[in-house]
Scaffold this motif. Structure first.
Motif, PDB file in Angstrom:
ATOM      1  N   GLU A  38       0.898  11.826  -2.707  1.00 56.62           N
ATOM      2  CA  GLU A  38       1.635  12.105  -3.843  1.00 56.62           C
ATOM      3  C   GLU A  38       1.730  10.658  -4.897  1.00 56.62           C
ATOM      4  O   GLU A  38       1.520  10.867  -5.793  1.00 56.62           O
ATOM      5  CB  GLU A  38       3.036  12.632  -3.601  1.00 56.62           C
ATOM      6  CG  GLU A  38       2.829  14.227  -3.111  1.00 56.62           C
ATOM      7  CD  GLU A  38       4.197  14.529  -2.561  1.00 56.62           C
ATOM      8  OE1 GLU A  38       5.206  14.078  -2.946  1.00 56.62           O
ATOM      9  OE2 GLU A  38       4.229  15.687  -1.878  1.00 56.62           O
ATOM     10  N   ALA A  39       2.061   9.577  -4.037  1.00 55.04           N
ATOM     11  CA  ALA A  39       2.129   8.451  -4.943  1.00 55.04           C
ATOM     12  C   ALA A  39       1.009   8.043  -5.676  1.00 55.04           C
ATOM     13  O   ALA A  39       0.874   7.594  -6.717  1.00 55.04           O
ATOM     14  CB  ALA A  39       2.875   7.354  -4.143  1.00 55.04           C
ATOM     15  N   LEU A  40      -0.136   8.205  -5.034  1.00 59.36           N
ATOM     16  CA  LEU A  40      -1.356   7.894  -5.257  1.00 59.36           C
ATOM     17  C   LEU A  40      -1.956   8.731  -6.513  1.00 59.36           C
ATOM     18  O   LEU A  40      -2.473   8.326  -7.364  1.00 59.36           O
ATOM     19  CB  LEU A  40      -2.570   8.001  -4.199  1.00 59.36           C
ATOM     20  CG  LEU A  40      -2.637   6.953  -3.019  1.00 59.36           C
ATOM     21  CD1 LEU A  40      -3.499   7.267  -1.975  1.00 59.36           C
ATOM     22  CD2 LEU A  40      -3.372   5.745  -3.857  1.00 59.36           C
ATOM     23  N   ILE A  41      -1.467   9.993  -6.302  1.00 61.13           N
ATOM     24  CA  ILE A  41      -2.034  11.102  -7.363  1.00 61.13           C
ATOM     25  C   ILE A  41      -1.127  10.553  -8.662  1.00 61.13           C
ATOM     26  O   ILE A  41      -1.694  10.489  -9.743  1.00 61.13           O
ATOM     27  CB  ILE A  41      -1.810  12.392  -6.904  1.00 61.13           C
ATOM     28  CG1 ILE A  41      -2.914  12.719  -5.926  1.00 61.13           C
ATOM     29  CG2 ILE A  41      -1.944  13.294  -8.171  1.00 61.13           C
ATOM     30  CD1 ILE A  41      -2.495  13.961  -5.221  1.00 61.13           C
ATOM     31  N   MET A  56      -4.055   2.212   9.370  1.00 64.06           N
ATOM     32  CA  MET A  56      -5.307   2.057   8.963  1.00 64.06           C
ATOM     33  C   MET A  56      -6.032   3.345   9.101  1.00 64.06           C
ATOM     34  O   MET A  56      -7.031   3.603   8.263  1.00 64.06           O
ATOM     35  CB  MET A  56      -5.920   0.854   9.923  1.00 64.06           C
ATOM     36  CG  MET A  56      -5.077  -0.369   9.890  1.00 64.06           C
ATOM     37  SD  MET A  56      -5.092  -1.084   8.287  1.00 64.06           S
ATOM     38  CE  MET A  56      -6.859  -1.614   8.064  1.00 64.06           C
ATOM     39  N   THR A  57      -5.780   4.243  10.017  1.00 63.29           N
ATOM     40  CA  THR A  57      -6.601   5.408  10.172  1.00 63.29           C
ATOM     41  C   THR A  57      -6.070   6.375   8.908  1.00 63.29           C
ATOM     42  O   THR A  57      -6.985   6.916   8.060  1.00 63.29           O
ATOM     43  CB  THR A  57      -6.203   6.169  11.418  1.00 63.29           C
ATOM     44  OG1 THR A  57      -6.401   5.199  12.555  1.00 63.29           O
ATOM     45  CG2 THR A  57      -6.921   7.567  11.617  1.00 63.29           C
ATOM     46  N   ALA A  58      -5.065   6.582   8.348  1.00 64.06           N
ATOM     47  CA  ALA A  58      -4.449   7.097   7.416  1.00 64.06           C
ATOM     48  C   ALA A  58      -4.948   6.546   6.103  1.00 64.06           C
ATOM     49  O   ALA A  58      -5.444   7.484   5.028  1.00 64.06           O
ATOM     50  CB  ALA A  58      -2.899   7.233   7.424  1.00 64.06           C
ATOM     51  N   ALA A  59      -5.149   5.132   6.039  1.00 61.50           N
ATOM     52  CA  ALA A  59      -5.568   4.521   4.627  1.00 61.50           C
ATOM     53  C   ALA A  59      -7.131   4.975   4.510  1.00 61.50           C
ATOM     54  O   ALA A  59      -7.572   5.250   3.332  1.00 61.50           O
ATOM     55  CB  ALA A  59      -5.704   3.141   4.674  1.00 61.50           C
ATOM     56  N   ALA A  60      -7.721   5.123   5.708  1.00 60.46           N
ATOM     57  CA  ALA A  60      -9.347   5.398   5.584  1.00 60.46           C
ATOM     58  C   ALA A  60      -9.288   6.870   5.120  1.00 60.46           C
ATOM     59  O   ALA A  60     -10.143   7.329   4.310  1.00 60.46           O
ATOM     60  CB  ALA A  60      -9.875   5.299   6.848  1.00 60.46           C
ATOM     61  N   LEU A  61      -8.363   7.543   5.544  1.00 57.99           N
ATOM     62  CA  LEU A  61      -8.434   9.154   5.306  1.00 57.99           C
ATOM     63  C   LEU A  61      -8.085   9.180   3.851  1.00 57.99           C
ATOM     64  O   LEU A  61      -9.039  10.192   3.256  1.00 57.99           O
ATOM     65  CB  LEU A  61      -7.266   9.784   6.024  1.00 57.99           C
ATOM     66  CG  LEU A  61      -6.895  11.099   5.607  1.00 57.99           C
ATOM     67  CD1 LEU A  61      -7.985  12.265   5.706  1.00 57.99           C
ATOM     68  CD2 LEU A  61      -5.858  11.991   6.517  1.00 57.99           C
ATOM     69  N   LYS A  78       4.410  13.408   7.312  1.00 57.15           N
ATOM     70  CA  LYS A  78       5.201  13.210   6.134  1.00 57.15           C
ATOM     71  C   LYS A  78       4.995  11.916   5.283  1.00 57.15           C
ATOM     72  O   LYS A  78       4.710  11.853   4.015  1.00 57.15           O
ATOM     73  CB  LYS A  78       6.676  13.226   6.511  1.00 57.15           C
ATOM     74  CG  LYS A  78       7.775  13.580   5.223  1.00 57.15           C
ATOM     75  CD  LYS A  78       9.295  13.382   5.842  1.00 57.15           C
ATOM     76  CE  LYS A  78       9.633  14.605   6.574  1.00 57.15           C
ATOM     77  NZ  LYS A  78      11.200  14.458   6.892  1.00 57.15           N
ATOM     78  N   GLY A  79       4.759  10.835   6.023  1.00 63.90           N
ATOM     79  CA  GLY A  79       4.415   9.642   5.092  1.00 63.90           C
ATOM     80  C   GLY A  79       2.955   9.680   4.601  1.00 63.90           C
ATOM     81  O   GLY A  79       2.805   9.365   3.373  1.00 63.90           O
ATOM     82  N   ILE A  80       2.126  10.473   5.225  1.00 64.13           N
ATOM     83  CA  ILE A  80       0.763  10.564   4.519  1.00 64.13           C
ATOM     84  C   ILE A  80       0.640  11.469   3.433  1.00 64.13           C
ATOM     85  O   ILE A  80       0.288  11.048   2.210  1.00 64.13           O
ATOM     86  CB  ILE A  80      -0.322  10.994   5.425  1.00 64.13           C
ATOM     87  CG1 ILE A  80      -0.459  10.155   6.609  1.00 64.13           C
ATOM     88  CG2 ILE A  80      -1.530  11.505   4.973  1.00 64.13           C
ATOM     89  CD1 ILE A  80      -1.364  10.651   7.803  1.00 64.13           C
ATOM     90  N   HIS A  95       0.811  -1.231   0.051  1.00 65.67           N
ATOM     91  CA  HIS A  95      -0.067   0.252  -0.051  1.00 65.67           C
ATOM     92  C   HIS A  95       0.864   1.245  -0.112  1.00 65.67           C
ATOM     93  O   HIS A  95       1.863   1.171   0.673  1.00 65.67           O
ATOM     94  CB  HIS A  95      -0.896  -0.159   1.180  1.00 65.67           C
ATOM     95  CG  HIS A  95      -1.866   1.145   1.543  1.00 65.67           C
ATOM     96  ND1 HIS A  95      -1.686   2.185   1.580  1.00 65.67           N
ATOM     97  CD2 HIS A  95      -3.268   0.995   0.870  1.00 65.67           C
ATOM     98  CE1 HIS A  95      -2.603   3.164   1.495  1.00 65.67           C
ATOM     99  NE2 HIS A  95      -3.703   2.272   1.194  1.00 65.67           N
ATOM    100  N   PRO A  96       0.689   2.289  -0.749  1.00 69.69           N
ATOM    101  CA  PRO A  96       1.548   3.494  -0.708  1.00 69.69           C
ATOM    102  C   PRO A  96       1.726   3.939   0.535  1.00 69.69           C
ATOM    103  O   PRO A  96       2.918   4.346   0.938  1.00 69.69           O
ATOM    104  CB  PRO A  96       0.493   4.524  -1.588  1.00 69.69           C
ATOM    105  CG  PRO A  96      -0.286   3.713  -2.517  1.00 69.69           C
ATOM    106  CD  PRO A  96      -0.576   2.357  -1.391  1.00 69.69           C
ATOM    107  N   LEU A  97       0.888   3.734   1.685  1.00 68.97           N
ATOM    108  CA  LEU A  97       1.170   4.089   3.048  1.00 68.97           C
ATOM    109  C   LEU A  97       2.404   3.258   3.459  1.00 68.97           C
ATOM    110  O   LEU A  97       3.275   3.849   4.074  1.00 68.97           O
ATOM    111  CB  LEU A  97      -0.056   4.062   3.975  1.00 68.97           C
ATOM    112  CG  LEU A  97      -1.032   5.348   3.859  1.00 68.97           C
ATOM    113  CD1 LEU A  97      -2.235   5.000   4.521  1.00 68.97           C
ATOM    114  CD2 LEU A  97      -0.323   6.746   4.258  1.00 68.97           C
TER     115      LEU A  97
END
Ligand code: FES
Ligand code: FES
Length: 159
Positions: free
Chosen positions: A152-155, A110-115, A145-147, A87-89
């Motif tokens: 950016e990777a997702l975009i 998991m919280t960041a992934a839902a965000l 920073k990781g989020i 996962h990108p995160l």
């Protein structure tokens, strides 16, 4: 028969008097019954977020979520977030060396992934509002920073 789906696998619950799975907190069902130990026990009262999993995509504190309340729902734990920890995160967490002791980090991810699922380009304020998971090691700056890196990777991957 009552069932729940965890990481894509449908599981039938035991409902005997001596072992009633539905009475358990979801945290202990995934850790003890399924031996999915990536989800951590922290406070046990819904405060710290270490135990966060997704229930139908929503970040949910599994220590205060009885299995009986998620019957028929789809649960994702850190083990089911991606096929190969890619996962990108997860990739950003490695690249930016986000964890310190690591204890809170599956809850953070998991919280960041839902965000990011709901808001692929979160602002600092969005991140601050969403990331209500306590890190006793104080890694919050690296989490941010990781989020941002994962965003950016997702975009980039969707261009
Ligand atoms: S262990 Fe669930 S919120 Fe702390
Ligand atoms: S990395 Fe240690 S509690 Fe967060």
């Amino acid at each position: 028969m009552n069932t729940i789906t965890i990481n894509g696998q449908t599981i039938e619950l035991t409902d005997s008097d001596s072992n009633n799975d539905s009475d358990k907190p979801l945290l202990w069902f995934v850790r003890e019954n399924l031996e999915l130990t990536g989800t951590k026990f922290g406070c046990g009262v819904g405060m710290c977020g270490a135990c966060t999993v997704h229930v139908d995509g929503y970040p949910t504190r599994s220590c205060i979520t009885p299995v009986s309340s998620v019957l028929g729902k789809s649960i994702t734990t850190i083990e089911g977030l991606s096929e190969d920890n890619d996962h990108p995160l997860q990739q950003a967490w490695v690249e930016h060396q986000v964890p310190q002791c690591g204890y809170c980090q599956s809850g953070q991810i998991m919280t960041a992934a839902a965000l990011l699922e709901n808001n692929p380009t979160p602002s600092d304020e969005d991140i601050n509002n969403a990331m209500n998971v306590i890190c006793r090691c104080g890694t919050h700056q690296r989490i941010r920073k990781g989020i941002k890196a994962a965003s950016e990777a997702l975009i980039a991957s969707s261009d």
